[in-house]
Design a protein around this motif. Structure first.
Motif, short mmCIF file in Angstrom:
data_model
loop_
_atom_site.label_atom_id
_atom_site.label_comp_id
_atom_site.label_asym_id
_atom_site.label_seq_id
_atom_site.Cartn_x
_atom_site.Cartn_y
_atom_site.Cartn_z
N GLY A 139 0.90 -1.28 -0.03
CA GLY A 139 -0.06 0.14 0.00
C GLY A 139 1.02 1.38 -0.22
N ILE A 140 0.41 2.60 0.02
CA ILE A 140 0.94 3.56 0.30
C ILE A 140 1.01 3.98 1.70
N THR A 141 1.99 4.92 2.03
CA THR A 141 1.92 5.34 3.69
C THR A 141 0.92 6.41 3.82
N LYS A 155 0.08 13.65 1.40
CA LYS A 155 0.80 14.42 0.47
C LYS A 155 -0.12 14.60 -1.00
N LEU A 156 -0.54 13.36 -1.18
CA LEU A 156 -1.72 13.30 -2.52
C LEU A 156 -2.81 13.99 -2.23
N GLY A 157 -3.47 13.87 -1.16
CA GLY A 157 -4.86 14.74 -0.81
C GLY A 157 -5.87 13.66 -1.11
N SER A 211 -5.38 11.90 -7.21
CA SER A 211 -6.31 12.52 -6.09
C SER A 211 -6.99 13.94 -6.84
N THR A 212 -7.52 14.59 -5.84
CA THR A 212 -8.09 16.07 -6.33
C THR A 212 -6.67 16.82 -6.55
N GLY A 244 11.68 13.01 7.06
CA GLY A 244 11.88 13.96 8.14
C GLY A 244 11.25 13.90 9.46
N GLY A 245 10.95 12.64 9.80
CA GLY A 245 10.45 12.25 11.06
C GLY A 245 8.77 12.43 11.10
N ASP A 246 8.32 12.71 9.75
CA ASP A 246 6.84 12.96 9.69
C ASP A 246 5.99 11.64 9.34
#
Length: 127
Positions: free
Chosen positions: A26-28, A34-36, A61-62, A124-126
């Motif tokens: 899957g995607i994180t 970030k995609l929205g 995404s939008t 970046g730890g996000d």
């Protein structure tokens, strides 16, 4: 809740959960944010051979269109039809019901992927 430390990650923001020779991909949550709002997913058909680091699908995404990269080489054995029908699951539960594909792989391939700490350092730890 999925144990995020048990997953492997790619620099392209995919996650992998390995069970035997089957990798769920899957995607994180970072990528989903970030995609929205995800409105469409185009996934490879069952039986498709995918190659690590090559584009195997698309996520719209939008805000933008993103590519889904195969984190490992193998054969697609299942796609998440629920996400195709309701792409918002990618945003709502990216590590749970928002998974995208399952691939039969050589488990040794996961050694080349990032662990959670390395992925967090990359972002970046996000998350």
């Amino acid at each position: 809740m999925t144990d995020l430390d048990a997953l492997k990650y790619t620099a392209e923001h995919e996650w992998v959960s390995l069970s035997g020779t089957t990798a769920t991909v899957g995607i994180t949550d970072y990528a989903a944010e970030k995609l929205g709002d995800v409105v469409y997913v185009d996934l490879p058909a069952v039986g498709t051979a995918v190659t690590a680091d090559q584009v195997c699908g698309e996520i719209e995404s939008t805000k933008s269109v993103g590519e889904l990269y195969a984190p490992l080489s193998g054969e697609v054995v299942e796609i998440n039809d629920a996400v195709v029908d309701d792409p918002s699951q990618v945003n709502a539960a990216p590590f749970d019901t928002g998974w995208l594909i399952r691939i039969t792989v050589d488990p040794a391939q996961v050694a080349g992927l990032l662990d959670r700490a390395a992925y967090l350092a990359l972002t970046g730890g996000d998350r």
